[in-house]
Design an enzyme around this catalytic site. Structure first.
Site, PDB file in Angstrom:
ATOM      1  N   GLY A  64      -2.295  -7.641  -8.980  1.00 43.40           N
ATOM      2  CA  GLY A  64      -1.009  -7.253  -8.412  1.00 43.40           C
ATOM      3  C   GLY A  64      -1.121  -7.073  -6.911  1.00 43.40           C
ATOM      4  N   GLY A  66       0.252  -4.606  -3.750  1.00 46.08           N
ATOM      5  CA  GLY A  66       0.937  -3.405  -3.277  1.00 46.08           C
ATOM      6  C   GLY A  66       1.383  -3.627  -1.843  1.00 46.08           C
ATOM      7  N   SER A  67       2.014  -2.620  -1.275  1.00 44.52           N
ATOM      8  CA  SER A  67       2.517  -2.822   0.085  1.00 44.52           C
ATOM      9  C   SER A  67       1.378  -2.880   1.095  1.00 44.52           C
ATOM     10  CB  SER A  67       3.495  -1.708   0.441  1.00 44.52           C
ATOM     11  OG  SER A  67       2.932  -0.460   0.146  1.00 44.52           O
ATOM     12  N   HIS A  68       0.194  -2.396   0.709  1.00 39.86           N
ATOM     13  CA  HIS A  68      -0.884  -2.381   1.699  1.00 39.86           C
ATOM     14  C   HIS A  68      -2.134  -3.119   1.253  1.00 39.86           C
ATOM     15  CE1 HIS A  68       0.956   0.201   4.714  1.00 39.86           C
ATOM     16  NE2 HIS A  68       1.683   0.595   3.673  1.00 39.86           N
ATOM     17  N   GLY A  69      -1.988  -3.978   0.269  1.00 36.25           N
ATOM     18  CA  GLY A  69      -3.162  -4.741  -0.111  1.00 36.25           C
ATOM     19  C   GLY A  69      -3.014  -5.405  -1.461  1.00 36.25           C
ATOM     20  N   VAL A  71      -4.751  -6.256  -5.383  1.00 31.82           N
ATOM     21  CA  VAL A  71      -5.615  -5.660  -6.400  1.00 31.82           C
ATOM     22  C   VAL A  71      -6.155  -6.775  -7.296  1.00 31.82           C
ATOM     23  CG1 VAL A  71      -5.790  -3.922  -8.217  1.00 31.82           C
ATOM     24  CG2 VAL A  71      -4.171  -3.582  -6.352  1.00 31.82           C
ATOM     25  N   ASP A 183       3.552   9.920  -3.785  1.00 35.02           N
ATOM     26  CA  ASP A 183       4.130   8.637  -4.193  1.00 35.02           C
ATOM     27  C   ASP A 183       4.190   8.540  -5.719  1.00 35.02           C
ATOM     28  OD1 ASP A 183       5.368   6.257  -3.667  1.00 35.02           O
ATOM     29  OD2 ASP A 183       3.516   5.134  -3.321  1.00 35.02           O
TER      30      ASP A 183
HETATM   31  N1  LIG Z   1      -6.601   0.244 -11.813  1.00 34.45           N
HETATM   32  C1  LIG Z   1      -5.812  -0.796 -12.054  1.00 34.45           C
HETATM   33  N2  LIG Z   1      -5.973  -1.521 -13.180  1.00 34.45           N
HETATM   34  C2  LIG Z   1      -5.176  -2.579 -13.446  1.00 34.45           C
HETATM   35  N3  LIG Z   1      -4.181  -3.001 -12.631  1.00 34.45           N
HETATM   36  C3  LIG Z   1      -3.966  -2.320 -11.487  1.00 34.45           C
HETATM   37  C4  LIG Z   1      -4.764  -1.195 -11.136  1.00 34.45           C
HETATM   38  N4  LIG Z   1      -4.311  -0.716  -9.949  1.00 34.45           N
HETATM   39  C5  LIG Z   1      -3.285  -1.497  -9.591  1.00 34.45           C
HETATM   40  N5  LIG Z   1      -3.068  -2.474 -10.498  1.00 34.45           N
HETATM   41  C6  LIG Z   1      -2.048  -3.532 -10.441  1.00 34.45           C
HETATM   42  O1  LIG Z   1      -1.869  -3.913  -9.092  1.00 34.45           O
HETATM   43  C7  LIG Z   1      -0.524  -3.681  -8.691  1.00 34.45           C
HETATM   44  C8  LIG Z   1      -0.499  -3.211  -7.242  1.00 34.45           C
HETATM   45  O2  LIG Z   1      -1.066  -1.925  -7.187  1.00 34.45           O
HETATM   46  P1  LIG Z   1      -1.025  -1.027  -5.878  1.00 34.45           P
HETATM   47  O3  LIG Z   1      -1.479   0.314  -6.270  1.00 34.45           O
HETATM   48  O4  LIG Z   1      -1.744  -1.697  -4.775  1.00 34.45           O
HETATM   49  O5  LIG Z   1       0.465  -1.090  -5.429  1.00 34.45           O
HETATM   50  P2  LIG Z   1       1.816  -0.485  -6.010  1.00 34.45           P
HETATM   51  O6  LIG Z   1       1.618   0.942  -6.354  1.00 34.45           O
HETATM   52  O7  LIG Z   1       2.341  -1.360  -7.110  1.00 34.45           O
HETATM   53  O8  LIG Z   1       2.755  -0.654  -4.761  1.00 34.45           O
HETATM   54  P3  LIG Z   1       2.783   0.209  -3.430  1.00 34.45           P
HETATM   55  O9  LIG Z   1       1.422   0.177  -2.837  1.00 34.45           O
HETATM   56  O10 LIG Z   1       3.768  -0.530  -2.639  1.00 34.45           O
HETATM   57  O11 LIG Z   1       3.207   1.568  -3.849  1.00 34.45           O
HETATM   58  C9  LIG Z   1       0.031  -2.656  -9.669  1.00 34.45           C
HETATM   59  O12 LIG Z   1       1.409  -2.765  -9.814  1.00 34.45           O
HETATM   60  C10 LIG Z   1      -0.720  -3.016 -10.947  1.00 34.45           C
HETATM   61  O13 LIG Z   1      -0.052  -4.091 -11.593  1.00 34.45           O
END
Ligand SMILES: Nc1ncnc2c1ncn2[C@@H]1O[C@H](COP(=O)(O)OP(=O)(O)OP(=O)(O)O)[C@@H](O)[C@H]1O
Length: 489
Positions: A64, A66-69, A71, A183
């Protein structure tokens, strides 16, 4: 006001503010100090190992954004992990405040808990990338479960997920010094392999210790969840998280997104609170499923959400109080077995061939206390399910055998051999479960593995409400290796 700059899709961080004087190398020093104290060691990984674990951060491994990177999914030392990668822009100097990944490493290295997405390790290298390695959550996010799943979760499941999230936030607020997540939202609640909620994404979290940092970090969060009281750094408190949790609870209750432009009003709080005030509790319940059976449950759940989003933050409950209330509700609304599991653990087609399967290792031969005893690996199935009767007979199973999950169209007649009670259809939707014995509901055949049927038996003391076999106390008879058969939805 200059502080609030939120975007509906994602969190806005305070990454560019001149806030913390700490640099990455300074924090690394903390890790080694902490490692001495902690049984759970945070590892420093070689950047090359993380590259290898993710096929050089290939798109196939992308989980996935996120707004800052980004995953990524990876395997490190035989363990599935999620690797979070953020890139510092070339313009940022080392004296800039830490970005979200660095902040997350800093916070999580001092905090661990069963309801959190815990830190496994980190990597720093000479380039601009910072990498965070956390536990892998295989069942997506609460946001997906609520808004993208073809089968919305039951009330038992929803209340349990809400309770687990509340416990996670309470863990942060009760830690010393307290941590404010900033958050809380359904996209940051991840669902682990046993369908438990875990709070993740600590990129914006702040520890209430560094006065300078607390006082100077601009408000941040996600539109729709953000506490309207939080307009200057000085307004930040644990009640900021309580407000966001209240929004999340309204989302769980109604199945509506925090902000949905397709509705009027678009904000879930603006829509639900007037209805709750007028006592129209039923109106806010997710129309996709029957509302909770008991009026008192419907009312209490709605009222606790309304209290969390009170405009006067002093009048909001603490997360501890929320946990107590949701624990009571959770006891009243049990989880139905098999419902809501995102991943089928065993599916067989009409020919008895495994479609997708996993084997569940039960580590305990005696009494297992909870689902942490289960470890999911790849299954190697020995026998097609249609032969289970033979296996069943071979093991000479006994009177308290209750259910055997059989694949769609499976016509085998499984009956209790001791009493001839007609099998009862317990679950539908593709999979059927047949009862062997209408009188005793204490054990369940979960499947078979390498030619043996294994039986998980409910602990007698758990009683009627214990529907969730692998989440409550149970005793295992037969082999300690079982195949768990789950609802395919
Ligand atoms: N530990 C994890 N295990 C499995 N998938 C994950 C995990 N962490 C994040 N992801 C996946 O990666 C996506 C992006 O996660 P991330 O925490 O970077 O951003 P976000 O919370 O979705 O957005 P933002 O950073 O904008 O709040 C998530 O929506 C999820 O689908």
């Amino acid at each position: 006001m200059g502080y609030l700059s939120c975007n509906a899709e994602s969190a806005i961080s305070a990454a560019n503010s001149k806030t913390s004087p700490s640099t990455f190398s300074k924090k690394s020093h903390h890790y080694s100090e902490k490692e001495k104290e902690k049984p759970n060691k945070i590892q420093e990984f070689n950047y090359k190992d993380l590259q290898a674990a993710t096929n050089n951060f290939s798109d196939q491994k992308l989980l996935g954004r996120g707004s800052h990177g980004l995953v990524y999914k990876g395997v490190l030392q035989g363990r599935l992990v999620a690797i979070k990668k953020s890139s510092r822009t070339a313009q940022m100097s080392v004296t800039d405040s830490p970005n979200e990944v660095e902040n997350e490493i800093d916070i999580l290295s001092k905090l661990q808990g069963p309801r959190l997405v815990n830190l496994v390790g980190f990597s720093k290298n000479d380039s601009l990338d910072r990498l965070l390695v956390v536990e892998f959550m295989r069942n997506g996010t609460l946001y997906d479960v609520l808004h993208s799943s073809s089968r919305p979760p039951t009330w038992g499941r929803r209340i349990k997920l809400a309770l687990q999230t509340a416990k996670a936030i309470d863990t942060l607020h009760s830690s010393s010094p307290p941590v404010i997540h900033r958050d809380i939202k359904s996209a940051n609640v991840l669902i682990d392999r046993n369908f438990n909620a875990r709070l993740g994404d600590f990129g914006l979290a702040l520890r209430c210790v560094d006065d300078y940092r607390l006082r100077s970090t601009p408000p941040a969060g996600t539109m729709g969840y953000l506490d309207p009281c939080y307009v200057t750094p000085g307004n930040l408190s644990t009640k900021t998280d309580v407000f966001s949790f209240g929004i999340l609870l309204l989302e769980i209750i109604s199945g509506r997104k925090a902000i949905d432009m397709g509705h009027s009003p678009p904000s879930v709080v603006d829509w639900a609170i007037p209805l709750i005030r007028r006592g129209k509790f039923l109106a806010i319940y997710d129309p996709r499923i029957e509302p909770p059976k008991y009026p008192s449950v419907r009312k209490q759940l709605a009222v606790v959400a309304a209290k969390c989003v009170r405009s006067c933050k002093e009048r909001r409950p603490t997360m501890k109080e929320v946990v107590v209330c949701l624990s009571g509700l959770s006891r009243l609304v049990p989880i139905r077995p098999w419902n809501g599991l995102a991943n089928p653990c065993l599916m067989v087609d009409t020919m008895g061939r495994p479609v997708e399967s996993r084997r569940v290792q039960v580590n305990s031969k005696g009494k297992g206390s909870d689902d942490r005893n289960l470890d999911v690996g790849d299954a190697k199935l020995g026998l097609p399910l249609r032969n289970s009767r033979r296996v069943y007979s071979h093991l000479g199973f006994r009177s308290n055998l209750l259910d055997l999950m059989v694949g769609p169209d499976e016509e085998s007649e499984f009956r209790g051999e001791n009493d001839g009670v007609e099998p009862k259809l317990a679950y539908s939707s593709g999979f059927q479960s047949r009862s062997f014995n209408g009188r005793s509901n204490r054990s369940k055949v979960l499947g078979y593995s390498k030619g043996s049927v294994s039986c998980i038996k409910r602990n007698d003391s758990v009683g009627e409400n214990s529907n969730s076999l692998y989440r409550r106390d149970f005793k295992i008879s037969g082999s300690s290796t079982v195949s768990m058969v789950a609802d395919p939805s």
